[in-house]
Enzyme design. Structure first.
Site, PDB file in Angstrom:
ATOM      1  CB  CYS A 120      -2.873  -0.996 -13.195  1.00  0.00           C
ATOM      2  SG  CYS A 120      -1.323  -1.497 -12.387  1.00  0.00           S
ATOM      3  CB  CYS A 122       0.103  -5.497 -13.017  1.00  0.00           C
ATOM      4  SG  CYS A 122      -1.562  -5.377 -12.395  1.00  0.00           S
ATOM      5  CE  LYS A 207      -2.338  -2.072  -5.664  1.00  0.00           C
ATOM      6  NZ  LYS A 207      -2.526  -2.139  -7.117  1.00  0.00           N
ATOM      7  NE  ARG A 217      -0.217  -9.230  -6.857  1.00  0.00           N
ATOM      8  CZ  ARG A 217       0.766  -8.864  -6.071  1.00  0.00           C
ATOM      9  NH1 ARG A 217       1.731  -9.732  -5.773  1.00  0.00           N
ATOM     10  NH2 ARG A 217       0.813  -7.647  -5.577  1.00  0.00           N
ATOM     11  NE  ARG A 229       1.586  -5.996  -8.109  1.00  0.00           N
ATOM     12  CZ  ARG A 229       1.762  -6.585  -9.288  1.00  0.00           C
ATOM     13  NH1 ARG A 229       2.844  -6.335  -9.998  1.00  0.00           N
ATOM     14  NH2 ARG A 229       0.862  -7.423  -9.759  1.00  0.00           N
ATOM     15  CD  GLU A 245       2.272   7.430  -1.535  1.00  0.00           C
ATOM     16  OE1 GLU A 245       1.720   7.951  -2.525  1.00  0.00           O
ATOM     17  OE2 GLU A 245       3.365   6.844  -1.590  1.00  0.00           O
ATOM     18  CE  LYS A 260      -5.923  -3.280  -4.261  1.00  0.00           C
ATOM     19  NZ  LYS A 260      -5.598  -3.194  -5.643  1.00  0.00           N
ATOM     20  CB  SER A 286      -8.746 -10.997  -4.365  1.00  0.00           C
ATOM     21  OG  SER A 286      -7.373 -10.775  -4.114  1.00  0.00           O
ATOM     22  CE1 TYR A 325     -12.974  -8.773  -7.118  1.00  0.00           C
ATOM     23  CE2 TYR A 325     -12.084  -8.515  -4.899  1.00  0.00           C
ATOM     24  CZ  TYR A 325     -11.954  -8.381  -6.270  1.00  0.00           C
ATOM     25  OH  TYR A 325     -10.809  -7.847  -6.793  1.00  0.00           O
TER      26      TYR A 325
HETATM   27  C1  PBG Z   1      -3.377  -3.838  -9.998  1.00  0.00           C
HETATM   28  C2  PBG Z   1      -4.329  -4.177  -8.936  1.00  0.00           C
HETATM   29  C3  PBG Z   1      -4.244  -5.162  -7.929  1.00  0.00           C
HETATM   30  C4  PBG Z   1      -5.470  -5.175  -7.292  1.00  0.00           C
HETATM   31  C5  PBG Z   1      -6.252  -4.198  -7.877  1.00  0.00           C
HETATM   32  N1  PBG Z   1      -5.520  -3.569  -8.883  1.00  0.00           N
HETATM   33  C6  PBG Z   1      -3.228  -6.159  -7.606  1.00  0.00           C
HETATM   34  C7  PBG Z   1      -1.849  -5.875  -7.274  1.00  0.00           C
HETATM   35  O1  PBG Z   1      -1.419  -4.761  -6.987  1.00  0.00           O
HETATM   36  O2  PBG Z   1      -1.142  -6.852  -7.302  1.00  0.00           O
HETATM   37  C8  PBG Z   1      -5.851  -6.113  -6.185  1.00  0.00           C
HETATM   38  C9  PBG Z   1      -7.290  -6.332  -5.995  1.00  0.00           C
HETATM   39  C10 PBG Z   1      -7.648  -7.489  -5.143  1.00  0.00           C
HETATM   40  O3  PBG Z   1      -6.803  -8.188  -4.562  1.00  0.00           O
HETATM   41  O4  PBG Z   1      -8.850  -7.738  -5.056  1.00  0.00           O
HETATM   42  N2  PBG Z   1      -2.330  -3.064  -9.693  1.00  0.00           N
END
Ligand code: PBG
Length: 339
Positions: A120, A122, A207, A217, A229, A245, A260, A286, A325
């Site tokens: 990714c 970001c 996602k 983040r 997003r 998807e 996710k 997270s 985690y």
């Molecule tokens: C990146 C990405 C994200 C996560 C994993 N890959 C964050 C987002 O889309 O903002 C989130 C993982 C998490 O919250 O543990 N695109």
């Protein structure tokens, strides 16, 4: 009266019988451990919003991977926290990038652990979006504050380069998480053209645009600087769309598909698993981690009980593997309780 249902339940006082009639087994083989890697040496930087999760420099990451391997956790998922950012996230495919170096080192030092990499942009873009912006980014910041536009197809070229650079460094599986249309196909074609036919693609297929990513983040320093997003991540209200998807990703060549976050989306996991024969991964993200961690630090909940219950629930819904985690703790708890 004799009631067969409650008889079995009463007999469950015996742990042997409980195990005999148990339908879902959580195993250490189900776990994937996410790791944040950053430049430098001997660094262990705690993440405030994710107590217990630590950003590591490569030397410490190796130690962590070794520990995971000793616990029989089969895989790590790497996220890079780079020093350099720019509008196009070019650092993400640098041969000397933090993730590329981390992969090479893990493969050398802990060869038996499966290395999965997040693909990714970001954490590599100055604006914090998962792709490159259409037009002039500073203009985008001013004029299109809410309605930012990502240049999907230009982003695909970059994502393919990122995935290729990870494969060259030795990654076993690349995991595109940008939610760009056609990302799996672009990556698969590039990998095949370069003789990386054996590198698998785990796609973040469904996602959602979720508030549960907040703590991540902070960890990855990837908060969008403007806009959100929602133009590329899914609406939490939709499940049929998730099926579409996933279908598209499998057709494009995904080997593993992902849903996710996990907890608010157990029905999505269930539906995907029912419909497709492909392995399904669930990401226990997270925000889901931090809620449990903080409440248990306060002594309000039983951490071990809740985590084993949550992971079992995700597995029961249909996940074949779970990114969490809590991987290390869960691995220990599963072993010690013969869960
Ligand atoms: C990146 C990405 C994200 C996560 C994993 N890959 C964050 C987002 O889309 O903002 C989130 C993982 C998490 O919250 O543990 N695109």
């Amino acid at each position: 009266m004799s009631y067969p249902l409650s008889r079995l339940r009463r007999l469950r006082k015996s742990s042997g019988l409980r195990r005999m009639i148990r339908e879902t087994y959580l195993s250490v083989n189900d776990l994937i451990m996410p790791c944040f890697v950053m430049p430098g040496r001997r660094i262990r930087r705690p993440i405030k919003s994710m107590p217990g999760v630590i950003k590591l420099s490569i030397d410490n990451l190796i130690r962590e991977a070794r520990e995971a391997s000793t616990l029989s956790i089969p895989a790590v998922l790497l996220f890079g926290v780079p020093r350099e950012k720019d509008e196009k996230g070019t650092e993400a495919y640098s041969e000397k990038g933090i993730v590329q170096q981390a992969i090479r080192n893990i493969k050398k030092e802990v060869p038996d652990i499966v290395v999965i990499t997040d693909v990714c942009l970001c954490s590599y873009t100055s604006h914090g979006h998962c792709g490159v912006l259409e037009g002039n980014p500073s203009q985008a910041a001013g004029h299109r504050y809410k309605d930012i536009r990502i240049d999907n197809d230009r982003t695909l070229e970059i994502l393919a380069k990122v995935a290729l650079s990870h494969a060259k460094a030795g990654a076993d599986i690349v995991a595109p998480s940008a939610m760009m249309d056609g990302q799996v196909k672009a990556i698969r074609e590039t990998l095949d053209k370069n003789n990386f036919n054996d590198v698998a693609v785990m796609s973040y297929s469904a996602k959602y645009a979720s508030a549960f990513y907040g703590p991540f983040r902070e960890a990855a320093d990837s908060t969008p600087q403007f806009g959100d997003r929602k133009t590329y991540q899914m609406d939490p209200a939709n499940v049929e769309e998730a099926i579409r998807e996933v279908k598209a990703d499998i057709e494009e060549g995904a080997d593993i598909v992902m849903v996710k976050p996990a907890l608010a989306y157990l029905d999505v996991i269930y539906r995907v698993k029912r419909k497709f024969s492909c392995p399904v991964a669930a990401y226990n993200v997270s925000g889901e981690y931090s809620m449990i961690k903080v409440a248990s630090q306060k002594g309000w909940i039983n951490e071990k009980g809740i985590i084993l219950e949550i992971l079992t629930g995700i597995k029961r819904a249909g996940a074949d593997m779970i990114i969490t985690y809590y991987a290390k703790e869960a691995a220990e708890w599963i072993q010690e309780t013969r869960y």
